[in-house]
Design an enzyme around this catalytic site. Structure first.
Site, PDB file in Angstrom:
ATOM      1  N   THR A  40       0.610  -2.721 -31.826  1.00 14.93           N
ATOM      2  CA  THR A  40      -0.010  -3.702 -32.717  1.00 14.93           C
ATOM      3  C   THR A  40      -0.887  -2.879 -33.677  1.00 14.93           C
ATOM      4  O   THR A  40      -1.324  -1.493 -33.389  1.00 14.93           O
ATOM      5  CB  THR A  40      -1.101  -4.417 -31.824  1.00 14.93           C
ATOM      6  OG1 THR A  40      -2.176  -5.102 -32.863  1.00 14.93           O
ATOM      7  CG2 THR A  40      -1.892  -3.921 -30.817  1.00 14.93           C
ATOM      8  N   GLU A  48      -3.816  -3.146 -34.270  1.00 11.78           N
ATOM      9  CA  GLU A  48      -5.204  -3.340 -33.947  1.00 11.78           C
ATOM     10  C   GLU A  48      -5.220  -1.771 -33.079  1.00 11.78           C
ATOM     11  O   GLU A  48      -6.400  -1.004 -32.989  1.00 11.78           O
ATOM     12  CB  GLU A  48      -5.459  -4.085 -32.658  1.00 11.78           C
ATOM     13  CG  GLU A  48      -5.776  -5.612 -33.286  1.00 11.78           C
ATOM     14  CD  GLU A  48      -6.914  -5.641 -33.975  1.00 11.78           C
ATOM     15  OE1 GLU A  48      -7.846  -5.421 -33.436  1.00 11.78           O
ATOM     16  OE2 GLU A  48      -6.843  -5.980 -35.114  1.00 11.78           O
ATOM     17  N   TYR A  95      -8.641  -5.086 -25.903  1.00 15.81           N
ATOM     18  CA  TYR A  95      -7.196  -5.434 -26.128  1.00 15.81           C
ATOM     19  C   TYR A  95      -6.554  -4.311 -26.782  1.00 15.81           C
ATOM     20  O   TYR A  95      -5.531  -3.942 -26.192  1.00 15.81           O
ATOM     21  CB  TYR A  95      -7.224  -6.644 -27.174  1.00 15.81           C
ATOM     22  CG  TYR A  95      -5.735  -6.844 -27.719  1.00 15.81           C
ATOM     23  CD1 TYR A  95      -4.865  -7.580 -27.092  1.00 15.81           C
ATOM     24  CD2 TYR A  95      -5.613  -6.522 -29.193  1.00 15.81           C
ATOM     25  CE1 TYR A  95      -3.686  -7.609 -27.429  1.00 15.81           C
ATOM     26  CE2 TYR A  95      -4.224  -6.749 -29.623  1.00 15.81           C
ATOM     27  CZ  TYR A  95      -3.347  -7.117 -29.011  1.00 15.81           C
ATOM     28  OH  TYR A  95      -1.974  -7.469 -29.353  1.00 15.81           O
ATOM     29  N   LYS A 104      -3.527  -1.819 -25.217  1.00 14.94           N
ATOM     30  CA  LYS A 104      -2.364  -1.666 -25.891  1.00 14.94           C
ATOM     31  C   LYS A 104      -2.045  -0.296 -26.420  1.00 14.94           C
ATOM     32  O   LYS A 104      -0.914   0.068 -26.358  1.00 14.94           O
ATOM     33  CB  LYS A 104      -2.371  -2.719 -27.335  1.00 14.94           C
ATOM     34  CG  LYS A 104      -2.090  -4.075 -26.854  1.00 14.94           C
ATOM     35  CD  LYS A 104      -0.724  -4.449 -26.833  1.00 14.94           C
ATOM     36  CE  LYS A 104      -0.528  -6.168 -26.758  1.00 14.94           C
ATOM     37  NZ  LYS A 104       0.943  -6.189 -26.731  1.00 14.94           N
TER      38      LYS A 104
HETATM   39  P1  NAP Z   1       0.819 -15.461 -27.802  1.00 12.75           P
HETATM   40  O1  NAP Z   1       1.224 -16.514 -28.701  1.00 12.75           O
HETATM   41  O2  NAP Z   1      -0.396 -15.308 -27.517  1.00 12.75           O
HETATM   42  O3  NAP Z   1       1.877 -15.099 -26.900  1.00 12.75           O
HETATM   43  C1  NAP Z   1       1.507 -14.449 -25.696  1.00 12.75           C
HETATM   44  C2  NAP Z   1       2.481 -14.752 -24.593  1.00 12.75           C
HETATM   45  O4  NAP Z   1       2.308 -14.010 -23.333  1.00 12.75           O
HETATM   46  C3  NAP Z   1       2.416 -16.162 -24.127  1.00 12.75           C
HETATM   47  O5  NAP Z   1       3.722 -16.556 -23.897  1.00 12.75           O
HETATM   48  C4  NAP Z   1       1.734 -16.143 -22.757  1.00 12.75           C
HETATM   49  O6  NAP Z   1       1.983 -17.233 -21.632  1.00 12.75           O
HETATM   50  C5  NAP Z   1       2.029 -14.950 -22.204  1.00 12.75           C
HETATM   51  N1  NAP Z   1       1.390 -14.178 -21.286  1.00 12.75           N
HETATM   52  C6  NAP Z   1       0.099 -13.868 -21.423  1.00 12.75           C
HETATM   53  N2  NAP Z   1      -0.488 -13.376 -20.179  1.00 12.75           N
HETATM   54  C7  NAP Z   1       0.550 -13.135 -19.312  1.00 12.75           C
HETATM   55  C8  NAP Z   1       0.787 -12.505 -18.262  1.00 12.75           C
HETATM   56  N3  NAP Z   1      -0.217 -12.009 -17.471  1.00 12.75           N
HETATM   57  N4  NAP Z   1       2.200 -12.750 -17.690  1.00 12.75           N
HETATM   58  C9  NAP Z   1       3.008 -13.207 -18.325  1.00 12.75           C
HETATM   59  N5  NAP Z   1       2.810 -13.863 -19.528  1.00 12.75           N
HETATM   60  C10 NAP Z   1       1.664 -13.653 -20.062  1.00 12.75           C
HETATM   61  O7  NAP Z   1       1.184 -13.880 -28.759  1.00 12.75           O
HETATM   62  P2  NAP Z   1       1.992 -13.611 -29.976  1.00 12.75           P
HETATM   63  O8  NAP Z   1       1.252 -13.828 -31.158  1.00 12.75           O
HETATM   64  O9  NAP Z   1       3.395 -14.364 -29.777  1.00 12.75           O
HETATM   65  O10 NAP Z   1       2.382 -12.132 -29.846  1.00 12.75           O
HETATM   66  C11 NAP Z   1       3.484 -11.578 -29.124  1.00 12.75           C
HETATM   67  C12 NAP Z   1       2.749 -10.099 -28.697  1.00 12.75           C
HETATM   68  O11 NAP Z   1       2.825  -9.397 -29.781  1.00 12.75           O
HETATM   69  C13 NAP Z   1       1.798  -9.846 -27.881  1.00 12.75           C
HETATM   70  O12 NAP Z   1       1.993  -8.904 -26.919  1.00 12.75           O
HETATM   71  C14 NAP Z   1       0.795  -9.629 -29.052  1.00 12.75           C
HETATM   72  O13 NAP Z   1      -0.345  -8.818 -28.104  1.00 12.75           O
HETATM   73  C15 NAP Z   1       1.428  -8.592 -29.950  1.00 12.75           C
HETATM   74  N6  NAP Z   1       1.098  -8.607 -31.274  1.00 12.75           N
HETATM   75  C16 NAP Z   1       1.015  -9.992 -31.864  1.00 12.75           C
HETATM   76  C17 NAP Z   1       0.527  -9.876 -33.091  1.00 12.75           C
HETATM   77  C18 NAP Z   1       0.555 -11.133 -33.968  1.00 12.75           C
HETATM   78  O14 NAP Z   1      -0.095 -10.941 -35.148  1.00 12.75           O
HETATM   79  N7  NAP Z   1       0.952 -12.162 -33.616  1.00 12.75           N
HETATM   80  C19 NAP Z   1       0.628  -8.530 -33.967  1.00 12.75           C
HETATM   81  C20 NAP Z   1       0.883  -7.288 -33.071  1.00 12.75           C
HETATM   82  C21 NAP Z   1       1.221  -7.791 -31.648  1.00 12.75           C
HETATM   83  P3  NAP Z   1       1.132 -18.631 -21.833  1.00 12.75           P
HETATM   84  O15 NAP Z   1       1.919 -19.377 -22.722  1.00 12.75           O
HETATM   85  O16 NAP Z   1       1.246 -19.064 -20.586  1.00 12.75           O
HETATM   86  O17 NAP Z   1      -0.104 -18.354 -22.397  1.00 12.75           O
HETATM   87  O1  F7E Z   2      -8.740 -12.307 -36.372  1.00 13.13           O
HETATM   88  C1  F7E Z   2     -11.731 -12.631 -38.301  1.00 13.13           C
HETATM   89  C2  F7E Z   2     -12.035 -11.857 -37.204  1.00 13.13           C
HETATM   90  O2  F7E Z   2      -8.072 -13.329 -34.043  1.00 13.13           O
HETATM   91  C3  F7E Z   2      -8.410 -11.957 -37.573  1.00 13.13           C
HETATM   92  C4  F7E Z   2      -3.788 -10.886 -32.696  1.00 13.13           C
HETATM   93  O3  F7E Z   2      -2.390 -11.588 -32.749  1.00 13.13           O
HETATM   94  O4  F7E Z   2      -3.616  -9.819 -34.544  1.00 13.13           O
HETATM   95  C5  F7E Z   2      -4.278 -10.514 -34.076  1.00 13.13           C
HETATM   96  O5  F7E Z   2      -5.547 -10.130 -33.829  1.00 13.13           O
HETATM   97  C6  F7E Z   2      -9.658 -11.572 -38.420  1.00 13.13           C
HETATM   98  C7  F7E Z   2     -10.802 -10.562 -37.591  1.00 13.13           C
HETATM   99  O6  F7E Z   2      -6.683 -11.901 -35.113  1.00 13.13           O
HETATM  100  C8  F7E Z   2     -12.731 -16.065 -37.307  1.00 13.13           C
HETATM  101  O7  F7E Z   2     -12.982 -11.284 -36.866  1.00 13.13           O
HETATM  102  C9  F7E Z   2     -13.263 -14.436 -38.823  1.00 13.13           C
HETATM  103  O8  F7E Z   2     -11.223  -9.791 -38.155  1.00 13.13           O
HETATM  104  O9  F7E Z   2      -6.845 -14.238 -36.314  1.00 13.13           O
HETATM  105  P1  F7E Z   2      -7.558 -13.034 -35.399  1.00 13.13           P
HETATM  106  P2  F7E Z   2      -7.005 -10.362 -34.833  1.00 13.13           P
HETATM  107  O10 F7E Z   2      -7.961 -10.000 -34.258  1.00 13.13           O
HETATM  108  O11 F7E Z   2      -6.566  -9.476 -36.011  1.00 13.13           O
HETATM  109  C10 F7E Z   2      -3.179  -8.325 -33.946  1.00 13.13           C
HETATM  110  C11 F7E Z   2      -2.455  -7.591 -34.990  1.00 13.13           C
HETATM  111  C12 F7E Z   2      -3.000  -8.466 -32.564  1.00 13.13           C
HETATM  112  O12 F7E Z   2      -2.105  -7.722 -32.135  1.00 13.13           O
HETATM  113  C13 F7E Z   2      -3.454  -9.507 -31.701  1.00 13.13           C
HETATM  114  O13 F7E Z   2      -2.674  -9.774 -30.634  1.00 13.13           O
HETATM  115  O14 F7E Z   2     -10.514 -12.751 -38.670  1.00 13.13           O
HETATM  116  N1  F7E Z   2     -12.242 -13.993 -38.162  1.00 13.13           N
HETATM  117  N2  F7E Z   2     -13.704 -15.816 -38.256  1.00 13.13           N
HETATM  118  C14 F7E Z   2     -11.811 -15.009 -37.004  1.00 13.13           C
HETATM  119  N3  F7E Z   2     -11.275 -14.815 -36.280  1.00 13.13           N
HETATM  120  C15 F7E Z   2     -10.901 -15.695 -35.135  1.00 13.13           C
HETATM  121  N4  F7E Z   2     -10.118 -15.735 -34.190  1.00 13.13           N
HETATM  122  N5  F7E Z   2     -11.875 -16.852 -35.180  1.00 13.13           N
HETATM  123  C16 F7E Z   2     -12.638 -16.838 -36.396  1.00 13.13           C
HETATM  124  O15 F7E Z   2     -13.395 -17.951 -36.483  1.00 13.13           O
END
Ligand code: NAP
Ligand code: F7E
Length: 383
Positions: free
Chosen positions: A133, A135, A157, A161
């Site tokens: 990520t 992050e 987190y 990671k």
């Molecule tokens: P998501 O929608 O939160 O999906 C996470 C998945 O992981 C869900 O299926 C969840 O199951 C499962 N899970 C959580 N804890 C688990 C555990 N202990 N054992 C087995 N399964 C578990 O996340 P996403 O946005 O699709 O992201 C996919 C991956 O990419 C994650 O690893 C995330 O950290 C990473 N990532 C995401 C982003 C982004 O912007 N979306 C960017 C960079 C990296 P439940 O349905 O039961 O909750």
């Molecule tokens: O926040 C700001 C918050 O929670 C984005 C995950 O998929 O992407 C995701 O992490 C920004 C942050 O995503 C609210 O403070 C303001 O600066 O949508 P987010 P994230 O933290 O960037 C990365 C790449 C991952 O890997 C993660 O798994 O938005 N923000 N106001 C807020 N964020 C939330 N959630 N809620 C608010 O009300």
């Protein structure tokens, strides 16, 4: 012979899009899902096949990243050609409340998968994609961020990671495994979880415009993110595992946008203009105009009179409950390596992403307004 993929986190946003993509490519997809007392497969229900059906393309297994015996047994049964490790506790803010669990699932969970592949003697058969990520860059040391930019994680987190990133690199180097990290910047979609900021915004804007929510409370409006569409990003995951050599890749659009601007774009989709004034915790967003023709086209004529009453009203405010103990202020990726070596190119830009999410949420909210008319209780979620 069909290739066999195992996707952890198949019930999540990326898992659902990836499963669909791989099935279309002819794969047999096995997915790991957590047991829950309720069904938790909404995002993949359209792909579901009854266990009694012959020659299934999608097969689900119960499992959890915190249970190594279960993971090892599942990998042994499935004998996958490719593992996509997408499962994680993926919410940055929540990781401050559950740091130990996050480290166990997101950090050690990756080790459990790598070690299972090694112990089962599958190192030369099974390729592994690790969901790393942006992050990891946290307090950014370079703008834009690329594969060689030093990491500086800013949340439990991101620290978990970071372990997962390096243990993937270590197993690749120590045991000659085809294990790669995709360093993906934020990617969103109509399937995004409702508590991530983009989906929280598109959902709330739809509800406000259609009269079932009054206010949208957000945290840091100035945070900047490089947002892409999840559909484009799962294609990159697949491409990473098709390369002859394993490696680590940044996947990003190269454009960054503030949360405040995302809010403005979401309202604009419905022909509504929002203006922000005040600073910090006192910042507010007020509706200052409405393009009636566009509103009717996007939201329907029946909602117009109510929507007109929003002009002059404050609909966005800041709540410090959404601030994080340590914030990541700015992320912007440099995807040159993935464009050059993978030939990856995103199809969606940010306006197209906002349009897709708004179209889907307006449709959802319209269903809710019909239920409300029939007397169902509609909750106001501010998460
Ligand atoms: P998501 O929608 O939160 O999906 C996470 C998945 O992981 C869900 O299926 C969840 O199951 C499962 N899970 C959580 N804890 C688990 C555990 N202990 N054992 C087995 N399964 C578990 O996340 P996403 O946005 O699709 O992201 C996919 C991956 O990419 C994650 O690893 C995330 O950290 C990473 N990532 C995401 C982003 C982004 O912007 N979306 C960017 C960079 C990296 P439940 O349905 O039961 O909750
Ligand atoms: O926040 C700001 C918050 O929670 C984005 C995950 O998929 O992407 C995701 O992490 C920004 C942050 O995503 C609210 O403070 C303001 O600066 O949508 P987010 P994230 O933290 O960037 C990365 C790449 C991952 O890997 C993660 O798994 O938005 N923000 N106001 C807020 N964020 C939330 N959630 N809620 C608010 O009300």
């Amino acid at each position: 012979m069909s290739k066999i993929a195992l996707i952890t986190g198949i019930t999540g946003q990326d898992g659902a899009y990836l499963a669909e993509y791989l099935i279309k490519k002819g794969y047999i997809v096995h997915g790991m899902k957590r047991r829950s007392s309720l069904f938790n497969t909404d995002r993949i229900d359209h792909l579901y096949q009854c266990p009694h059906q012959k020659e299934r393309k999608l097969i689900l297994h119960y499992g959890d990243l915190t249970d190594s015996m279960n993971i090892t047994r599942m990998i042994q049964e499935v004998q996958p050609d490719e593992i996509y490790n997408l499962a994680a506790m993926s919410h940055v803010k929540v990781s401050f409340d559950t740091p130990e669990y996050t480290a166990n699932a997101d950090g050690i969970g990756t080790l459990r998968i790598l070690e299972a592949v090694r112990l089962l003697g599958l190192t030369q058969k099974t390729r592994i994609y690790q969901a790393s990520t942006s992050e990891l860059y946290g307090l950014v040391q370079e703008i834009p961020q690329k594969e060689t930019t030093p990491f500086y994680p800013r949340s439990p987190y991101a620290v978990a990671k970071l372990y997962a990133y390096w243990i993937t690199v270590n197993y690749r180097e120590a045991y000659n495994m085809h294990a790669s990290n995709g360093i993906l910047f934020n990617h969103e979609s109509p399937l995004r979880g409702e508590t991530f900021v983009t989906r929280k915004i598109t959902r709330a804007v739809s509800r406000i415009a259609l009269g079932i929510q009054d206010m949208l409370f957000l945290g840091n409006l100035g945070a900047q993110r490089d947002w892409g569409h999840a559909k484009d990003y799962v294609r990159a995951m697949y491409l990473i595992l098709q390369q002859q050599e394993p490696s680590d890749y940044v996947i990003a659009t190269g454009i960054t946008t503030a949360v405040r601007e995302f809010v403005r774009m979401a309202f604009e989709e419905l022909g509504m203009e929002i203006a922000f004034y005040g600073e910090g915790i006192d910042e507010k967003g007020k509706i200052v105009g409405i393009d009636e023709k566009l509103f009717i086209e996007k939201a329907g004529e029946e909602c117009l009179e109510d929507a007109k009453t929003l002009v002059g009203k404050e609909v966005v405010a800041v709540d410090k409950a959404y601030f994080r103990p340590t914030e990541v202020d700015l992320l912007i990726g440099d995807p040159t390596k993935s464009k050059t070596l993978l030939g990856w190119q995103p199809e969606y830009d940010l306006p197209a992403l906002v349009k897709d999410m708004m179209r889907s949420d307006v449709k959802e909210v319209k269903k809710i307004t019909l239920l409300k008319k029939e007397g169902y209780r509609v909750l106001n979620y501010f998460e």
